[in-house]
Structure formats: C-alpha cells, structure tokens
Design a protein around this motif. Structure first.
Motif: not given
Length: 166
Positions: A79-83, A88-91
């Motif tokens: 979950x940490x890596x998913x967040x 990163x995807x949003x940026x």
C-alpha cells in the motif's frame, strides 16, 4: 514515520521519500518517467510477494481470514508503494499535460508563420517554383492490396445498388 515506513529497507525508504511533492516538483518529465518506472517495479514486487505469501498461508491456516493478520506487513508495504505510485503518476500527468500544451502552442505558431507567408501578395507565390509538379508519387490509401481494395469498393457499390432498387 509510521511503523510501515520504518519497516522498509533504506533503499525502499529513499524511493518513497523521492515521491514527496516537494521533490517531485523539481524533476523533469524524463526524470519523472524513470521514477515512475522504479516505483511501479517496487509496487509490483511487493504486491506479488503479498499475494504469493498470502496464498501459501491460506493452505497452512485453512482460511483466508485466519491467514490475513500474519501477512499484514506485506500488505502495508504494498500500500505504501501504491500511494507513492499514485503521487508520481499524478505529477507526471500534470507535467505531461503542460508539455503537450507547449508543443501544441509551438505547432500553432509554426502554422501561423507558414500561413502568413502565403496569399496573393506574398513573395513565395510570385517565384513560380511551386508550379513545378513534385517528383514524388501520390499517396494511395490502401488496406493491403489493390485487389482487396477493388473488391471492397465493388461490395459497397453492390450494396448501394440494392438499396437504390427498392
């Protein structure tokens, strides 16, 4: 730091810290793409690890509900890596949209420059060089062969003739 992030290795914690908004703001589009790939690989690794170990524990414990608490740490890491991947995807999306807008503006400016040079009073229209036909072949629209194109065209003609005969 939470207990989940303290259980990460130093390299994993560094990777998660690289996804902080302040650090992401400094990165170029290419650097964001590279970071996105690294975070996605880490997320995929931990999700796979979680699933493999969960399925192995189900057989040992006899039920999914009984096996879940023993695998909580792997789920939290995933979950940490998913967040982090979501940040990163949003940026990356913001930066990519800005780059696309810049490219569009450049193309429109180039098209305006070309368009401004044409017309009845422009220098390019009086040179006469454009009146010479090009030596290049005309582009043909084909789907893979002249015979197939002709067949498709004749099918359309037959369909239209059938409709007209009604």
């Amino acid at each position: 730091m939470t207990t989940t992030t303290t259980s990460l290795t130093a390299a994993q914690a560094d990777l998660v810290r690289e996804t902080e908004p302040a650090r992401l703001a400094e990165l170029s589009e290419d650097e964001l793409i590279e970071l996105h790939q690294r975070v996605r690989r880490a997320r995929t690794k931990h999700v796979g690890l979680y699933r493999r170990q969960a399925s192995a524990r189900v057989a040992a414990k006899g039920a999914r509900g009984a096996a879940r608490p023993a695998n909580r740490l792997n789920a939290d890491r995933a979950e940490v890596f998913e967040l982090a991947l979501a940040r990163v995807s949003a940026r990356l999306g913001v930066v990519a949209r800005a780059a696309a807008a810049d490219l569009k503006a450049e193309r429109l400016a180039a098209a305006r420059e070309v368009k401004a040079g044409t017309g009845p009073g422009s220098v390019a229209s009086t040179t006469g060089a454009a009146s010479v036909p090009s030596g290049r072949r005309r582009a043909t629209k084909t789907t893979g062969g002249l015979k197939r194109d002709a067949s498709s065209q004749s099918q359309g003609a037959r369909r239209q003739a059938k409709k007209d005969a009604r």
